[in-house]
Motif scaffolding. Structure first.
Motif, PDB file in Angstrom:
ATOM      1  N   GLY A   1       0.818  -1.205   0.000  1.00  0.00           N
ATOM      2  CA  GLY A   1       0.000   0.000   0.000  1.00  0.00           C
ATOM      3  C   GLY A   1       0.852   1.255   0.000  1.00  0.00           C
ATOM      4  O   GLY A   1       0.596   2.205  -0.750  1.00  0.00           O
ATOM      5  N   LEU A   2       1.895   1.277   0.826  1.00  0.00           N
ATOM      6  CA  LEU A   2       2.769   2.448   0.900  1.00  0.00           C
ATOM      7  C   LEU A   2       3.494   2.692  -0.412  1.00  0.00           C
ATOM      8  O   LEU A   2       3.517   3.820  -0.925  1.00  0.00           O
ATOM      9  CB  LEU A   2       3.771   2.259   2.039  1.00  0.00           C
ATOM     10  N   THR A   3       4.083   1.643  -0.975  1.00  0.00           N
ATOM     11  CA  THR A   3       4.908   1.832  -2.171  1.00  0.00           C
ATOM     12  C   THR A   3       4.080   2.106  -3.423  1.00  0.00           C
ATOM     13  O   THR A   3       4.482   2.907  -4.267  1.00  0.00           O
ATOM     14  CB  THR A   3       5.816   0.605  -2.393  1.00  0.00           C
ATOM     15  N   VAL A   4       2.903   1.463  -3.541  1.00  0.00           N
ATOM     16  CA  VAL A   4       2.037   1.746  -4.697  1.00  0.00           C
ATOM     17  C   VAL A   4       1.523   3.177  -4.631  1.00  0.00           C
ATOM     18  O   VAL A   4       1.543   3.918  -5.623  1.00  0.00           O
ATOM     19  CB  VAL A   4       0.868   0.745  -4.766  1.00  0.00           C
TER      20      VAL A   4
ATOM     21  N   VAL B   1      -1.905   5.781   3.367  1.00  0.00           N
ATOM     22  CA  VAL B   1      -2.061   7.234   3.449  1.00  0.00           C
ATOM     23  C   VAL B   1      -0.694   7.909   3.514  1.00  0.00           C
ATOM     24  O   VAL B   1      -0.440   8.912   2.839  1.00  0.00           O
ATOM     25  CB  VAL B   1      -2.917   7.612   4.674  1.00  0.00           C
ATOM     26  N   VAL B   2       0.206   7.359   4.332  1.00  0.00           N
ATOM     27  CA  VAL B   2       1.561   7.900   4.401  1.00  0.00           C
ATOM     28  C   VAL B   2       2.219   7.856   3.025  1.00  0.00           C
ATOM     29  O   VAL B   2       2.926   8.786   2.621  1.00  0.00           O
ATOM     30  CB  VAL B   2       2.403   7.122   5.434  1.00  0.00           C
ATOM     31  N   GLY B   3       1.970   6.787   2.273  1.00  0.00           N
ATOM     32  CA  GLY B   3       2.563   6.643   0.951  1.00  0.00           C
ATOM     33  C   GLY B   3       2.185   7.763  -0.005  1.00  0.00           C
ATOM     34  O   GLY B   3       3.008   8.181  -0.838  1.00  0.00           O
ATOM     35  N   VAL B   4       0.951   8.269   0.095  1.00  0.00           N
ATOM     36  CA  VAL B   4       0.526   9.366  -0.780  1.00  0.00           C
ATOM     37  C   VAL B   4       1.398  10.596  -0.554  1.00  0.00           C
ATOM     38  O   VAL B   4       1.895  11.222  -1.504  1.00  0.00           O
ATOM     39  CB  VAL B   4      -0.961   9.705  -0.536  1.00  0.00           C
TER      40      VAL B   4
END
Length: 404
Positions: free
Chosen positions: A259-262, A318-321
């Motif tokens: 989720g973070l990397t995508v 969310v952090v990934g965005v």
């Protein structure tokens, strides 16, 4: 200086961009595979959370240290030699992990990898500014960001699972993939040596406002993008390092990292067009606030009273965005702050902010977790994001009044 390019030409058709993309894919494959696995290998050898955190902290300390020398290396050795040395230093030490899981050995190999990573990161970002004109720089950084993020999307989430479920040796052999990028490094280096030949002939610097700033003013202008980048990469580095150790098992860690990397890859790509059209500054404070919110959700999920594994995965996404978007926006800001012939300096300063944050996230959150918990460590990074968001708002309003 860069050669002019057709503004309607797709970014991927600009000469040199495809070599940069392939070099970045191979280079960051090795980085992505070992980012969660090398600390896990240290715990396999008996290290605690603090010792595991040291692994990526040493990697990033070496990276930051050598990033300060990359502009000098480019001037003295040229692009081709520097790039080839970088991909070899990044890739080959991965094979050293096959020999032992003793912490000192892991730290030494990580330091050598950091020297190679310094070259790949500074040169990759600088190459974008050399190859592509300023009107398309945000989109070009987005394309470069996809090449950087794609290995993290596909490899970082699964690396720890492969290591634990199959064999650590599989990951360590694949971690040498950057060494296979030598042909692309040679092709890209040859192109860039041609493009930058004018710098050695005393080409006049080109600055967006028409005046060449002093070195002190230039570094001051780079301070705010670097601070923003440090704020968002500190939690990013912590989550990338410790996801397998957050208590929910390998599958949840893999889902959270995915989720973070995508989210980071897509947002870094998509925000490029917005940066070209509207400028980067207006997006920075809300993205920092969003990052803080995601971190609070992650921390709450680790307390035993929160939403559990689903909350952790959502929070990491969310952090990934913010993590991806702010990488693009701060790099656009950094290049806009310097004259053309100082692009390698802007890239070095930007990458130092990126890797310092990643190293701090690994080191500080690791030691906080060893003394308290991972939830407290992540909340600490959320406070950092919130404080920097306020600082950027105040700085923007002050600048607005100054120009009114």
């Amino acid at each position: 200086m860069s050669l002019p390019t057709d503004p309607d030409q797709p970014v991927l058709r600009v000469p040199g961009i495809r070599a940069l993309v392939w070099m970045s894919l191979f280079g960051f494959a090795g980085y992505a595979l070992l980012l969660p696995t090398a600390p896990l290998w240290a715990t396999h050898g008996g290290a605690d959370e603090g010792g595991a955190g040291l692994v990526n902290a040493v990697l990033m300390l070496a990276t930051v240290t050598f990033q300060t020398t990359v502009p000098w290396a480019l001037r003295r050795l040229g692009w081709r030699t520097t790039l080839v040395a970088g991909v070899l230093l990044l890739g080959l030490p991965s094979l050293a992990f096959l020999l032992t899981d003793e912490l000192g050995w892991i730290l030494a190999a990580s330091a050598v990898r950091g020297a190679g990573f310094a070259v790949v990161t500074v040169c990759g970002a600088t190459a974008i500014a050399e190859l592509v004109d300023v009107s398309r720089r945000g989109r070009a950084i987005g394309v470069y960001g996809l090449a950087v993020a794609a290995p993290q999307v596909f490899l970082t989430p699964s690396a720890a699972w492969v290591a634990e479920s199959v064999d650590f040796r599989v990951v360590f052999v694949l971690g040498a993939l950057p060494a296979l990028a030598v042909p692309f490094a040679v092709a890209l280096g040859r192109r860039l040596d041609l493009l930058t030949a004018g710098h050695a002939d005393g080409a006049a610097p080109q600055v967006l406002d028409g005046a060449a700033p002093s070195r002190a003013r230039m570094l001051l202008a780079l301070a705010m993008p670097s601070l923003v980048l440090l704020a968002v990469t500190t939690p990013g580095g912590a989550l990338l390092t410790f996801a397998p150790q957050l208590g929910y098992g390998a599958l949840v860690a893999m889902a959270g990292l995915l989720g973070l990397t995508v989210a980071a890859a897509l947002s870094r790509w998509l925000v490029g067009g917005l940066a070209d059209r509207y400028g980067p500054r207006r997006f920075v404070p809300p993205l920092l606030a969003l990052c803080a919110a995601g971190l609070v959700l992650c921390a709450w999920s680790l307390t035993g009273t929160g939403p559990g594994a689903a909350g952790l995965i959502a929070g990491m996404t969310v952090v990934g965005v913010s993590y991806g978007s702010l990488q693009n926006l701060t790099l656009v800001s950094a290049f806009a702050a310097v004259p053309d012939r100082e692009r390698s300096v802007a890239s070095a300063v930007w990458n130092i902010g990126f890797d310092t944050g990643t190293g701090l996230g690994s080191l500080v959150v690791g030691f906080i977790a060893a003394g308290t918990s991972f939830a407290v460590g992540l909340l600490t990074t959320a406070v950092l994001c919130a404080v920097v968001a306020v600082v950027t708002l105040v700085a923007a309003r002050t600048a607005g009044r100054r120009h009114a």
